[in-house]
Every structure is written in C-alpha cells, then in structure tokens.
Write a protein that holds these residues in place. Sequence first.
Motif, PDB file in Angstrom:
ATOM      1  N   ASP A 149       0.825  -1.207   0.000  1.00  0.00           N
ATOM      2  CA  ASP A 149       0.000   0.000   0.000  1.00  0.00           C
ATOM      3  C   ASP A 149       0.862   1.262   0.000  1.00  0.00           C
ATOM      4  O   ASP A 149       0.496   2.278  -0.599  1.00  0.00           O
ATOM      5  CB  ASP A 149      -0.939  -0.003   1.208  1.00  0.00           C
ATOM      6  N   VAL A 150       2.016   1.201   0.674  1.00  0.00           N
ATOM      7  CA  VAL A 150       2.936   2.340   0.646  1.00  0.00           C
ATOM      8  C   VAL A 150       3.388   2.609  -0.794  1.00  0.00           C
ATOM      9  O   VAL A 150       3.467   3.763  -1.232  1.00  0.00           O
ATOM     10  CB  VAL A 150       4.157   2.087   1.553  1.00  0.00           C
ATOM     11  N   LYS A 151       3.643   1.552  -1.542  1.00  0.00           N
ATOM     12  CA  LYS A 151       4.059   1.734  -2.931  1.00  0.00           C
ATOM     13  C   LYS A 151       2.939   2.329  -3.784  1.00  0.00           C
ATOM     14  O   LYS A 151       3.206   3.078  -4.729  1.00  0.00           O
ATOM     15  CB  LYS A 151       4.518   0.393  -3.518  1.00  0.00           C
ATOM     16  N   ARG A 152       1.696   2.028  -3.448  1.00  0.00           N
ATOM     17  CA  ARG A 152       0.579   2.660  -4.146  1.00  0.00           C
ATOM     18  C   ARG A 152       0.539   4.154  -3.841  1.00  0.00           C
ATOM     19  O   ARG A 152       0.273   4.979  -4.723  1.00  0.00           O
ATOM     20  CB  ARG A 152      -0.743   2.010  -3.734  1.00  0.00           C
ATOM     21  N   VAL A 153       0.790   4.505  -2.583  1.00  0.00           N
ATOM     22  CA  VAL A 153       0.834   5.925  -2.215  1.00  0.00           C
ATOM     23  C   VAL A 153       1.975   6.622  -2.950  1.00  0.00           C
ATOM     24  O   VAL A 153       1.827   7.749  -3.436  1.00  0.00           O
ATOM     25  CB  VAL A 153       0.982   6.091  -0.697  1.00  0.00           C
ATOM     26  N   GLU A 154       3.119   5.947  -3.050  1.00  0.00           N
ATOM     27  CA  GLU A 154       4.230   6.536  -3.779  1.00  0.00           C
ATOM     28  C   GLU A 154       3.858   6.776  -5.239  1.00  0.00           C
ATOM     29  O   GLU A 154       4.281   7.774  -5.844  1.00  0.00           O
ATOM     30  CB  GLU A 154       5.461   5.637  -3.687  1.00  0.00           C
ATOM     31  N   LEU A 155       3.069   5.888  -5.825  1.00  0.00           N
ATOM     32  CA  LEU A 155       2.597   6.106  -7.189  1.00  0.00           C
ATOM     33  C   LEU A 155       1.716   7.346  -7.260  1.00  0.00           C
ATOM     34  O   LEU A 155       1.845   8.153  -8.189  1.00  0.00           O
ATOM     35  CB  LEU A 155       1.834   4.870  -7.671  1.00  0.00           C
ATOM     36  N   ALA A 156       0.834   7.533  -6.288  1.00  0.00           N
ATOM     37  CA  ALA A 156       0.005   8.745  -6.249  1.00  0.00           C
ATOM     38  C   ALA A 156       0.874   9.986  -6.143  1.00  0.00           C
ATOM     39  O   ALA A 156       0.597  11.021  -6.776  1.00  0.00           O
ATOM     40  CB  ALA A 156      -0.974   8.676  -5.074  1.00  0.00           C
ATOM     41  N   ILE A 157       1.952   9.901  -5.342  1.00  0.00           N
ATOM     42  CA  ILE A 157       2.881  11.027  -5.213  1.00  0.00           C
ATOM     43  C   ILE A 157       3.531  11.338  -6.557  1.00  0.00           C
ATOM     44  O   ILE A 157       3.653  12.499  -6.959  1.00  0.00           O
ATOM     45  CB  ILE A 157       3.936  10.712  -4.133  1.00  0.00           C
ATOM     46  N   ALA A 158       3.949  10.285  -7.272  1.00  0.00           N
ATOM     47  CA  ALA A 158       4.563  10.489  -8.585  1.00  0.00           C
ATOM     48  C   ALA A 158       3.577  11.103  -9.572  1.00  0.00           C
ATOM     49  O   ALA A 158       3.960  11.892 -10.439  1.00  0.00           O
ATOM     50  CB  ALA A 158       5.096   9.163  -9.125  1.00  0.00           C
ATOM     51  N   LEU A 159       2.302  10.747  -9.446  1.00  0.00           N
ATOM     52  CA  LEU A 159       1.272  11.285 -10.349  1.00  0.00           C
ATOM     53  C   LEU A 159       0.875  12.714 -10.007  1.00  0.00           C
ATOM     54  O   LEU A 159       0.201  13.374 -10.797  1.00  0.00           O
ATOM     55  CB  LEU A 159       0.032  10.387 -10.314  1.00  0.00           C
ATOM     56  N   ALA A 160       1.282  13.188  -8.823  1.00  0.00           N
ATOM     57  CA  ALA A 160       0.898  14.539  -8.396  1.00  0.00           C
ATOM     58  C   ALA A 160       1.423  15.627  -9.328  1.00  0.00           C
ATOM     59  O   ALA A 160       0.838  16.699  -9.434  1.00  0.00           O
ATOM     60  CB  ALA A 160       1.388  14.794  -6.965  1.00  0.00           C
ATOM     61  N   GLY A 161       2.524  15.342 -10.002  1.00  0.00           N
ATOM     62  CA  GLY A 161       3.076  16.323 -10.931  1.00  0.00           C
ATOM     63  C   GLY A 161       2.519  16.217 -12.338  1.00  0.00           C
ATOM     64  O   GLY A 161       3.054  16.832 -13.257  1.00  0.00           O
ATOM     65  N   ALA A 162       1.420  15.460 -12.515  1.00  0.00           N
ATOM     66  CA  ALA A 162       0.806  15.256 -13.830  1.00  0.00           C
ATOM     67  C   ALA A 162       1.854  14.865 -14.872  1.00  0.00           C
ATOM     68  O   ALA A 162       2.001  15.507 -15.911  1.00  0.00           O
ATOM     69  CB  ALA A 162       0.047  16.503 -14.274  1.00  0.00           C
ATOM     70  N   PRO A 163       2.598  13.777 -14.625  1.00  0.00           N
ATOM     71  CA  PRO A 163       3.700  13.437 -15.528  1.00  0.00           C
ATOM     72  C   PRO A 163       3.218  12.896 -16.861  1.00  0.00           C
ATOM     73  O   PRO A 163       2.175  12.261 -16.966  1.00  0.00           O
ATOM     74  CB  PRO A 163       4.451  12.346 -14.751  1.00  0.00           C
ATOM     75  N   ARG A 164       4.027  13.127 -17.875  1.00  0.00           N
ATOM     76  CA  ARG A 164       3.835  12.460 -19.162  1.00  0.00           C
ATOM     77  C   ARG A 164       4.819  11.290 -19.300  1.00  0.00           C
ATOM     78  O   ARG A 164       4.638  10.423 -20.143  1.00  0.00           O
ATOM     79  CB  ARG A 164       4.009  13.441 -20.319  1.00  0.00           C
ATOM     80  N   LEU A 165       5.857  11.301 -18.455  1.00  0.00           N
ATOM     81  CA  LEU A 165       6.828  10.218 -18.392  1.00  0.00           C
ATOM     82  C   LEU A 165       7.002   9.816 -16.940  1.00  0.00           C
ATOM     83  O   LEU A 165       7.162  10.668 -16.064  1.00  0.00           O
ATOM     84  CB  LEU A 165       8.173  10.667 -18.969  1.00  0.00           C
ATOM     85  N   LEU A 166       6.983   8.503 -16.677  1.00  0.00           N
ATOM     86  CA  LEU A 166       7.170   7.980 -15.327  1.00  0.00           C
ATOM     87  C   LEU A 166       8.365   7.037 -15.338  1.00  0.00           C
ATOM     88  O   LEU A 166       8.407   6.082 -16.110  1.00  0.00           O
ATOM     89  CB  LEU A 166       5.914   7.246 -14.872  1.00  0.00           C
TER      90      LEU A 166
END
Length: 259
Positions: A149-166
Amino acid sequence: MTLLAAEGLTKRFGGVVAANGVSFALEPGEMLAMIGPNGAGKSTTFNMVGGQLRPDAGRVTLAGQDVTNTPPRALCRLGVGRSFQVAQTFLSFTVVGNVQMALIAHQRQTRQMLSDAAALHRDAALALLDRVGMAAQADRPIGELAYGDVKRVELAIALAGAPRLLLMDEPTAGMAPSERAALMALVAGIARRERIGVLFTEHDMDSVFAHADRILVLVRGEIIARGSPEDVRADPEVQRVYLGQSGTKAAARARRTHG
C-alpha cells in the motif's frame, strides 16, 4: 511524437564503461522494461535519463526537447515523475498528507506550509489516492500501512506532478508476489489510459513479461536485445546470458495469464 529518446548514452567510471552507446525510444502510453544481470548498466542508464548522472557522451530528449544533464527537479517541472526502489515517503504524515506535500511542492507553495498545509490541495490529493485505490485509507499514518500500500501511495505522489513520463526503479522490490502483480497491473492501466510513458527497471520477470510492451536487455553496458516480450524470450543470447530457465518459466506464466 516520440516521448523519450536516449541517443548513444555512455558513462565511464574510471576504467569501467558502465554504459556504452545506449539508445532507445519510448512512446506515450508505452511500458518499456529495462532488464539485465547485476552490473549490466541498468541503473547507470536509468540515472542518466533521470538527471542523477551526467553522461560522458550521448543525449536525452523529451518530446523533442534536449534535456541532457537537466537536474531531477527541473525534469519534474517538464513532466517527469519518478518512483524509487525504496519508497520515499514521510512516515510521520498521513497518507493524504504525503500526497498533499507532493502537490504543494509541485505548485511551489512551500511558503504556505507552515500556516495551512493541512488544507492545501486535500481534494486533489484524495482524487489521486482514489486513482490508486487508497482513498479509503487517506487519514491513516503511512507508517501503519503494508508495504504494498505504501508503494501505491508513492505512485500517487509520482502522479501529483501530472507526468507524461514515469521512471520507476525496481517498483516491485520488497513486495509479495500478489502485491507485485496488483501494483504493475495498476501502473499499466493508468499508463495506457492516460498516455503516460513508463520506463522501468525490474528483476521480477513475471512483472516484466506480463506488463511490458517492449523490453531492453543490457549486458556489460550494452543493449544485446530489444523488442516485444515474445522476441526477447526467443532470443538465444538473452537465454544464455540472463533469462535461463527461470525467465522461460516467467514468460510462459505471462502468456497463460494475459494471452
């Protein structure tokens, strides 16, 4: 237009050539896996793309813009998100608080953190948590969560910047097999639905063969094979130097599950 292109990336550490002329491209919505044995040059290449290392030769372009040697913070402003092998979260914060911090940083509102950080972007943070299936646990301290679940939260954090590349460095490291499958299915669904390109390194071959659109295989700093999971699985050199019997079994499992 190609989202990410690496052209001739080369890096030496003293007399050791860690990456030698590495070139590849990544399209929007594509999952591109970079695999290889320890010491193959995966992390070096990954960190040159992500701005942590300066290449000795070659260049990196993002949607046609030269971003070679651009530092990670500036890459984030250009639409590059990143997750790490060990989750990067504030353990004393709540789940939603971690995502709010990412949104505050992205919006450059750090001066407001001391006064009203708890209220800033809460609705947007909850929406991001909903995208990764964590909205119901928004107000729990993140230190109480299972690692998956922590890794899912980290994914949400990464998506916070509206990325086009991850960029994802060993996204399933430390996770149980069922957690790995769920996380990578989530990432793949978001990437394809929202046209986010994903470059990831991974040792878990089940995750690679189940979810990658294409695979790069590095050995001793050079790409020895590239192509679809089927192409890579059938490559005799890849079988000899890396995949072996375990990789063949992983590929077969992926075919049964997704084919």
